[in-house]
Design an enzyme around this catalytic site. Structure first.
Site, PDB file in Angstrom:
ATOM      1  N   GLU A   1       0.826  -1.203   0.000  1.00  0.00           N
ATOM      2  CA  GLU A   1       0.000   0.000   0.000  1.00  0.00           C
ATOM      3  C   GLU A   1       0.860   1.253   0.000  1.00  0.00           C
ATOM      4  O   GLU A   1       0.558   2.241  -0.677  1.00  0.00           O
ATOM      5  CB  GLU A   1      -0.935  -0.015   1.212  1.00  0.00           C
TER       6      GLU A   1
ATOM      7  N   ASP B   1      -7.668   1.919   7.608  1.00  0.00           N
ATOM      8  CA  ASP B   1      -6.325   2.496   7.679  1.00  0.00           C
ATOM      9  C   ASP B   1      -6.281   3.426   8.882  1.00  0.00           C
ATOM     10  O   ASP B   1      -7.295   3.629   9.558  1.00  0.00           O
ATOM     11  CB  ASP B   1      -5.995   3.248   6.385  1.00  0.00           C
TER      12      ASP B   1
END
Length: 356
Positions: free
Chosen positions: A209, A232
């Site tokens: 990511e 997140d």
């Protein structure tokens, strides 16, 4: 936090997973998910995909990235000092004087990041932010030949990985971004009550990511979900120097952060808020004016489009060796996602429409 969940968290926070080198932590994820998931697979990118009730027609994907920012060996000089390149976005000042570990084929090797002592810095050097090329890793060896007995170009490096318990059920660690998200999606999958599960759900510990949402790109295409939610960390504003007018008001310890904005499907957001209110799950709201740099960004645009959402964990000192999060917030996120999924079936309409 339950004992087994905390043990899982501690293991992944103290296991290396620099972007592109996530295999050690993914082994732990696979082992944990295997105790409750119907299926666990690893794709060619390295994503771990754990599923339950996989044959149901309505499909939901949860994504939390397990990769952490790190460094990689780029050059070894004649005296045995190691120069590095970044894996992800570092504030270089955070690296000065850090203990690090080189993860080599022959095993972990401790080192430190060195810089010219302040006594020897010229006046103009003291005023400048150092470049990564001004720093080096010292493992105590005396020559390039000696270092090359253990170290290869491209070996990954992490700052020292520890977990410190702070007051008010907070912890500090170097990789809460975003191993706490990977933890949350796997915990959500575990916490779903079987008798209430009416859809197929896939929790994905995504990779890379930090290098451009690379893992989620392949995982979302493979899972082909109707709804996709990323977990997140987000900037906590409850500490000095953070301007709430710039970031919004997000506090550590006040619950899951439900994000609103162009990246988030309105029906998904409203259902998350409805579930959080009904189940008395602590939560906060945050707004974004454009798609943020999370897995939700790429999930939304997969195939013909996915009804995406983003649920965040407040984080102080992001992309540093001392990121601070609340265990209570993490529990709130896992519980919110589990109850949200229990509330879904194929009748859930994800097409945006006027609420009036």
């Amino acid at each position: 936090m339950e004992t087994q969940a905390r043990e899982f968290l501690n293991k992944i926070l103290t296991t290396p997973s620099p972007s592109g080198y996530e295999q050690p932590v993914q082994e732990i994820v696979r082992e944990y998910a295997g105790t409750f998931a119907d299926s666990v697979e690893t794709d060619v990118l390295g994503n771990v995909i754990a599923g339950r009730n996989g044959n149901a027609p309505f499909r939901v994907m949860l994504a939390g990235h397990c990769d952490q920012i790190g460094l990689s060996v780029q050059y070894i000089d004649a005296e045995g000092f190691i120069y590095v390149l970044p894996l992800g976005g570092w504030d270089i000042q955070n690296l000065i004087g850090q203990h690090v570990t080189l993860w080599t084929k022959s095993g972990p090797i401790p080192g430190v990041i060195g810089r010219k002592p302040i006594h020897l810095l010229k006046d103009e050097e003291r005023k400048q932010v150092p470049k990564l090329s001004d720093l080096w890793v010292d493992i105590g060896e005396k020559s390039k030949e000696a270092v090359e007995k253990y170290v290869r170009i491209g070996d990954p490096i992490t700052v020292q990985m520890t977990v410190s318990d702070l007051k008010n059920n907070c912890i500090a660690s170097s990789a809460t971004d975003d191993k706490t998200g990977a933890w949350a999606v796997m915990e959500a999958l575990r916490r779903i009550r079987p008798e209430k599960l009416k859809c197929a759900v896939f929790a994905v510990s995504t990779v890379q990511e930090e290098l451009g949402l690379r893992g989620a790109t392949g995982a979302a295409y493979h899972v082909h979900p109707h709804v996709g939610i990323a977990v997140d960390v987000t900037f906590a504003s409850d500490c000095p120097t953070i301007d709430k007018k710039q970031t919004g008001e997000v506090c550590v310890g006040k619950g899951a952060v439900i994000e609103r904005g162009p990246n988030m499907n309105p029906a998904v957001v409203e259902r998350l808020l409805e579930v959080a209110g009904r189940e008395n799950i602590p939560h906060q709201l945050s707004a974004s004016g454009s798609p943020p740099g999370t897995d939700a960004r790429i999930i939304q645009m997969t195939r013909g489009g996915v009804a995406s959402g983003l649920v965040s964990i407040p984080n102080r000192y992001m992309h540093s060796p001392v990121e601070v999060v609340s265990l209570d917030d993490m529990d709130a996120v896992a519980d919110l996602l589990a109850r949200f999924i229990e509330d879904l079936d194929e009748s859930f309409c994800v097409i945006p429409k006027n609420s009036e």
